[in-house]
Motif scaffolding. Structure first.
Motif, PDB file in Angstrom:
ATOM      1  N   ARG A 154       0.840  -1.193   0.000  1.00 46.50           N
ATOM      2  CA  ARG A 154       0.000   0.000   0.000  1.00 46.50           C
ATOM      3  C   ARG A 154       0.870   1.236   0.000  1.00 46.50           C
ATOM      4  NH1 ARG A 154      -4.005  -0.226   4.792  1.00 46.50           N
ATOM      5  NH2 ARG A 154      -3.957   1.902   4.119  1.00 46.50           N
ATOM      6  N   GLU A 155       0.637   2.104  -0.978  1.00 48.70           N
ATOM      7  CA  GLU A 155       1.419   3.329  -1.034  1.00 48.70           C
ATOM      8  C   GLU A 155       0.871   4.318  -0.013  1.00 48.70           C
ATOM      9  OE1 GLU A 155       3.255   6.391  -4.278  1.00 48.70           O
ATOM     10  OE2 GLU A 155       1.569   5.159  -4.824  1.00 48.70           O
ATOM     11  N   ARG A 156       1.734   4.913   0.753  1.00 56.53           N
ATOM     12  CA  ARG A 156       1.332   5.861   1.782  1.00 56.53           C
ATOM     13  C   ARG A 156       0.890   7.178   1.160  1.00 56.53           C
ATOM     14  NH1 ARG A 156       1.342   1.576   3.876  1.00 56.53           N
ATOM     15  NH2 ARG A 156       2.840   0.832   5.364  1.00 56.53           N
ATOM     16  N   ARG A 157       0.073   7.898   1.866  1.00 56.66           N
ATOM     17  CA  ARG A 157      -0.405   9.195   1.404  1.00 56.66           C
ATOM     18  C   ARG A 157       0.001  10.271   2.395  1.00 56.66           C
ATOM     19  NH1 ARG A 157      -4.315   9.397  -3.132  1.00 56.66           N
ATOM     20  NH2 ARG A 157      -4.422   7.253  -3.756  1.00 56.66           N
ATOM     21  N   LEU A 158       0.300  11.426   1.854  1.00 59.72           N
ATOM     22  CA  LEU A 158       0.644  12.574   2.678  1.00 59.72           C
ATOM     23  C   LEU A 158      -0.608  13.404   2.924  1.00 59.72           C
ATOM     24  CD1 LEU A 158       3.825  13.571   0.691  1.00 59.72           C
ATOM     25  CD2 LEU A 158       3.741  12.275   2.804  1.00 59.72           C
ATOM     26  N   GLY A 159      -0.458  14.488   3.686  1.00 61.00           N
ATOM     27  CA  GLY A 159      -1.572  15.387   3.903  1.00 61.00           C
ATOM     28  C   GLY A 159      -2.129  15.883   2.582  1.00 61.00           C
ATOM     29  N   ARG A 179       0.475  11.515  -2.957  1.00 58.51           N
ATOM     30  CA  ARG A 179       1.444  10.435  -2.781  1.00 58.51           C
ATOM     31  C   ARG A 179       2.846  11.035  -2.653  1.00 58.51           C
ATOM     32  NH1 ARG A 179      -2.367   8.071  -6.399  1.00 58.51           N
ATOM     33  NH2 ARG A 179      -3.080   6.103  -5.536  1.00 58.51           N
ATOM     34  N   PRO A 180       3.755  10.368  -1.910  1.00 57.35           N
ATOM     35  CA  PRO A 180       5.119  10.885  -1.762  1.00 57.35           C
ATOM     36  C   PRO A 180       5.822  11.104  -3.097  1.00 57.35           C
ATOM     37  CG  PRO A 180       4.732   9.127  -0.198  1.00 57.35           C
ATOM     38  CD  PRO A 180       3.531   9.178  -1.094  1.00 57.35           C
ATOM     39  N   ARG A 181       5.565  10.241  -4.083  1.00 54.35           N
ATOM     40  CA  ARG A 181       6.197  10.380  -5.395  1.00 54.35           C
ATOM     41  C   ARG A 181       5.782  11.699  -6.039  1.00 54.35           C
ATOM     42  NH1 ARG A 181       3.648   6.787  -9.045  1.00 54.35           N
ATOM     43  NH2 ARG A 181       3.928   5.320  -7.362  1.00 54.35           N
ATOM     44  N   TRP A 182       4.505  12.068  -5.901  1.00 54.56           N
ATOM     45  CA  TRP A 182       4.017  13.325  -6.449  1.00 54.56           C
ATOM     46  C   TRP A 182       4.733  14.504  -5.822  1.00 54.56           C
ATOM     47  CZ3 TRP A 182       1.856  17.507  -4.020  1.00 54.56           C
ATOM     48  CH2 TRP A 182       1.313  18.484  -4.849  1.00 54.56           C
ATOM     49  N   LEU A 183       4.941  14.475  -4.499  1.00 59.30           N
ATOM     50  CA  LEU A 183       5.603  15.571  -3.811  1.00 59.30           C
ATOM     51  C   LEU A 183       7.050  15.704  -4.291  1.00 59.30           C
ATOM     52  CD1 LEU A 183       5.527  17.792  -1.686  1.00 59.30           C
ATOM     53  CD2 LEU A 183       6.245  16.083  -0.006  1.00 59.30           C
TER      54      LEU A 183
END
Length: 85
Positions: free
Chosen positions: A64-69, A73-77
């Motif tokens: 499961r890929e974690r999500r930020l606030g 997704r961390p990759r997007w950030l």
């Protein structure tokens, strides 16, 4: 727990049971069951030893890929910050 009396006598711990049909009393248990059901259908015999549970742990911890606030997704950030620099 079939041997809860023996466990209480051996350890001196108090043993508590949730009321039937009261899932709000079993929060962590219900959450874990929900996570397991994403990967294993009902009736799956889950392994008890550390060696045989390795694939199960990998599926649960890495699948499961974690999500930020904000739901990102961390990759997007990482891509966003790289483009801004």
């Amino acid at each position: 727990m079939a041997q809860h009396v023996q466990l209480r006598l051996d350890t001196g711990l108090q043993i508590y049971f949730c009321d039937p049909r009261s899932p709000w009393q079993r929060g962590t248990n219900e959450n874990t069951n929900g996570l397991l059901r994403q990967y294993f259908p009902r009736g799956t015999n889950l392994p008890h030893s550390a060696e045989s549970s390795q694939p199960s742990r990998r599926a649960l911890n890495g699948g499961r890929e974690r999500r930020l606030g904000g739901g990102h997704r961390p990759r997007w950030l990482t891509e966003y910050l790289s483009a801004a620099a």
